[in-house]
Design an enzyme around this catalytic site. Structure first.
Site: not given
Length: 523
Positions: A197, A317
């Site tokens: 991220e 994810e």
């Protein structure tokens, strides 16, 4: 015996339908002439994370001992739950992976765990993975048959920039030492992924796309060097962030044609775990909301095709509700409506693997963090894995918008498998199947006709007591639970006369294997 099984199936369905639900009729048209997309063979994937027990969200500490550093690897349910997939892809990573260092020979000093610190990103200090623990994890992975994707720390060597970004080249020293140690031990790694991220606007911090391209190429070079001559070279994956079309577009264009195997993105499209359970469930049960979630799958696939790259898309994810989920929503029956719809939708856009956050830990684990008992989504994932093949077929439902329909070639079996999801609160839908390109028999008024005496296999998923916030899932009326010996329960279908419409009870899910539906795409 076949007649008895048909009778049992019919009696169970009659018991379900006697509950007084309104009746609706619908039809699903399956085009068996050609596949519209394809998943990977190991489409269902799950994650293991790094969060310590004192990771808390909104006053709730839901992680327990589910970290890669303290998970009880001797638990029999844990072992059997992974083995049941034969194999399950496990992605090791999460927010703290960019704060993990590896206790290899290149790194002197103590190998200290994470410690809570309000001044640090994500509220924790740097943590270290000791090599003895890594050895233990790999012994467990080998025993369970899991295929491992490891998320590497992509912040080593960075310097802070203005605006909360990080700059400078990624320092590969510790990661390369760790990869070399892993390869030297003969541990099988399915893939190495760079960062978590850090793309686009990032979470916690971010890295610019031009720099990330350089670093992904550095990882590729490192992997190629260490695994030179190896018959099984691991995949290289990146960037493991939230989809930003401009950032991803440049990243894909500059890493083609062969620098990257997999482009990963994350999905938390239901909002924060702190939202009220009614708010989250309203989103899960709203077909317009579910339809609106197709954008990232479609847009990422468009970028990959436009670039002419060989890289494929994964969801690296996905936990639905960020900050550890919401108890009795993301770990309850109701979440299977969202989860299975996500699997079906992403598959239609050529997503090759979909990694659920998490296998255990937080309020969105497939297993209960304390007891290790499987939550409902575990069984949903396992049924998908066993029944839905890689070839995706076009399935169009006619009728209410409260029924979702997906179709695949059956997995390692003749025919097709349908997934039907009924979001309606009080209406049973009687679904007939129409076929294009199927040649098992004849058609009557456009409806696919099975051979005389044919049967299909149905797996009806409902919540215990009719409560969609239950953490107990029923399969054809029988509660699913791990045994006292840690065994995963068998999941047998009911046999139903193939000439009958498929009865999908209110707020329920049905997998339907139709072995006599001979689609050319599935030949």
């Amino acid at each position: 015996m076949a007649g008895l099984r048909l009778l049992v199936g019919a009696l169970w369905l009659l018991a379900v339908l006697r509950e007084g639900a309104a009746a609706e009729a619908g039809a699903v048209a399956v085009d068996g002439r050609r596949a519209i997309a394809a998943t990977g063979e190991d489409f269902v994937c799950a994650t293991l994370d790094w969060w310590p027990p004192d990771k808390c969200d909104y006053g709730t500490c839901s992680w327990g001992n589910a970290s890669l550093l303290n998970l009880d690897l001797s638990n029999k349910i844990l072992l059997n739950a992974i083995k049941a997939f034969s194999p399950l892809v496990l992605r090791l990573g999460g927010s703290l992976q960019d704060k993990v260092v590896y206790g290899t020979a290149d790194r002197p000093g103590p190998c200290a765990p994470f410690n809570k610190s309000k001044s640090e990103m994500f509220g924790f200090t740097q943590g270290c993975l000791p090599m003895p623990r890594w050895d233990d994890l790999n012994a467990f992975f080998e025993k369970s048959g899991a295929k491992i994707v490891f998320g590497l720390n992509a912040l080593n060597g960075r310097v802070p920039l203005q605006g909360g970004a990080m700059g400078g080249n990624w320092d590969t020293t510790n990661a390369a030492s760790f990869i070399r140690y892993t390869a030297g031990k003969g541990y099988k790694i399915y893939g190495w992924e760079l960062g978590n991220e850090l793309s686009g606007t990032g979470v916690g911090t971010k890295v610019g796309v031009a720099q990330y391209v350089k670093d992904a190429i550095a990882l590729k070079t490192t992997v190629d060097t260490i695994y030179r001559g190896s018959p099984e070279k691991p995949l290289v994956l990146a960037p493991g962030g939230f989809f930003d079309p401009r950032w991803y577009g440049e990243f894909i264009a500059k890493t083609k044609p062969g620098m990257l195997n997999v482009v990963t993105h994350h999905i938390y499209n239901l909002g924060a775990g702190v939202d009220r359970d009614t708010q989250l469930m309203d989103r899960i049960l709203n077909p317009k909301t579910l339809d609106g979630m197709a954008g990232p799958f479609r847009d990422l696939q468009g970028l990959l095709k436009a670039a002419g790259t060989s890289a494929v898309a994964w969801v690296g994810e996905s936990g639905g509700a960020y900050n550890s989920g919401h108890h009795l929503v993301t770990d309850a029956f109701v979440f299977s409506f969202w989860f299975l719809d996500q699997l079906g939708m992403s598959a239609k856009f050529d997503t090759k693997s979909y990694c659920r956050q998490s296998f255990i830990g937080g309020n969105y684990g497939l297993l209960n963090t304390t007891t290790f008992q499987p939550n409902p989504d575990y069984y949903s994932a396992l049924l998908w894995h066993r029944l839905m093949g890689t070839k995706v077929l076009e399935a169009k439902f006619t009728g209410t918008n409260m029924v979702r329909a997906y179709a695949h070639c059956a997995k390692h079996a003749p025919g097709i498998t349908l997934l039907l999801i009924n979001l309606h609160v009080n209406a049973t839908n009687h679904v007939s199947v129409a076929g294009r390109g199927a040649h098992a028999g004849r058609k009557h008024g456009g409806r696919f006709a099975q051979p005389p005496g044919a049967a299909r296999e149905e797996y009806h998923l409902t919540p215990e007591g009719g409560n969609i916030q239950s953490q107990v899932m029923l399969l054809n009326g029988r509660a699913l639970a791990a045994g006292a010996d840690g065994s995963i329960p068998g999941m047998e279908p009911v046999k139903v006369d193939a000439a009958r419409p498929i009865a999908v009870a209110p707020r329920s899910i049905v997998f339907v294997h139709m072995p006599d539906y001979h689609a050319p795409a599935c030949a």
